[in-house]
Design an enzyme around this catalytic site. Structure first.
Site, PDB file in Angstrom:
ATOM      1  N   VAL A  99       0.839  -1.207   0.000  1.00 36.56           N
ATOM      2  CA  VAL A  99       0.000   0.000   0.000  1.00 36.56           C
ATOM      3  C   VAL A  99       0.871   1.252   0.000  1.00 36.56           C
ATOM      4  O   VAL A  99       0.591   2.212  -0.717  1.00 36.56           O
ATOM      5  CB  VAL A  99      -1.000   0.001   1.177  1.00 36.56           C
ATOM      6  CG1 VAL A  99      -1.806   1.283   1.209  1.00 36.56           C
ATOM      7  CG2 VAL A  99      -1.938  -1.201   1.084  1.00 36.56           C
ATOM      8  N   CYS A 100       1.944   1.244   0.768  1.00 38.96           N
ATOM      9  CA  CYS A 100       2.832   2.410   0.819  1.00 38.96           C
ATOM     10  C   CYS A 100       3.451   2.684  -0.553  1.00 38.96           C
ATOM     11  O   CYS A 100       3.560   3.838  -0.973  1.00 38.96           O
ATOM     12  CB  CYS A 100       3.936   2.204   1.847  1.00 38.96           C
ATOM     13  SG  CYS A 100       3.316   2.060   3.537  1.00 38.96           S
ATOM     14  N   THR A 101       3.828   1.632  -1.248  1.00 43.77           N
ATOM     15  CA  THR A 101       4.412   1.798  -2.580  1.00 43.77           C
ATOM     16  C   THR A 101       3.391   2.402  -3.532  1.00 43.77           C
ATOM     17  O   THR A 101       3.696   3.361  -4.257  1.00 43.77           O
ATOM     18  CB  THR A 101       4.940   0.453  -3.111  1.00 43.77           C
ATOM     19  OG1 THR A 101       5.954  -0.024  -2.215  1.00 43.77           O
ATOM     20  CG2 THR A 101       5.521   0.597  -4.505  1.00 43.77           C
TER      21      THR A 101
END
Length: 161
Positions: A53-55
């Site tokens: 999700v962060c990517t």
């Protein structure tokens, strides 16, 4: 969980080490929030480099940097990983915004987004050019993130408001 800084209050100032991927390499330097006065700043707290999700979140923001620039805003990603990790993450995904290292989570605590287990709650704080907090979103679970469109809409309101 405490609510953190209130809308309309001066955002907690800080200085963190970080780096920005440029055409010439990964440029490391300290970033101080108060030194960015005069421009809006998007503080995007995220749990970790190279996570799914962060990517997606940071790739979305990086590919939309022209939108942020058009609204006279900077985007700073903040997570507990160190600058070496941020450099690897930025190079792997061509992330062009500053990635800041809050390894002790002091800034996450100041913004009330430190969380047991995950380290940091996925959160976005929009700081006006005057250093005042204008909008925030703190995720309870962090499986989704605030879109570029949502942030652009709020930044446009700040710029025109």
């Amino acid at each position: 969980m405490a609510s953190g800084p209130e809308i309309g209050s001066v955002a907690p100032d800080f200085t963190l080490p970080g780096g920005t991927l440029t055409d010439d390499g990964f440029v490391r330097r300290d970033h101080t929030l108060s030194a960015a006065r005069g421009r809006a700043v998007v503080l995007a707290f995220y749990p970790g480099d190279n996570t799914a999700v962060c990517t997606r979140q940071l790739c979305s923001y990086s590919s939309g940097l022209e939108t942020f620039e058009g609204l006279d805003a900077e985007v700073w990603g903040i997570s507990p990983q160190d600058v070496d990790s941020h450099e690897s993450f930025a190079r792997a995904h061509d992330l062009r915004m500053p990635l800041l290292a809050d390894t002790g989570r002091e800034i996450a605590r100041a913004y009330k987004v430190a969380a047991p287990g995950i380290g940091v709650r996925r959160s976005v704080f929009l700081i006006g050019p005057d250093g005042v907090l204008r909008w925030k979103h703190v995720a309870l679970l962090g499986a989704t993130f605030q879109s570029l469109g949502t942030l652009a809409e709020h930044l446009s309101d700040i710029k025109n408001g």
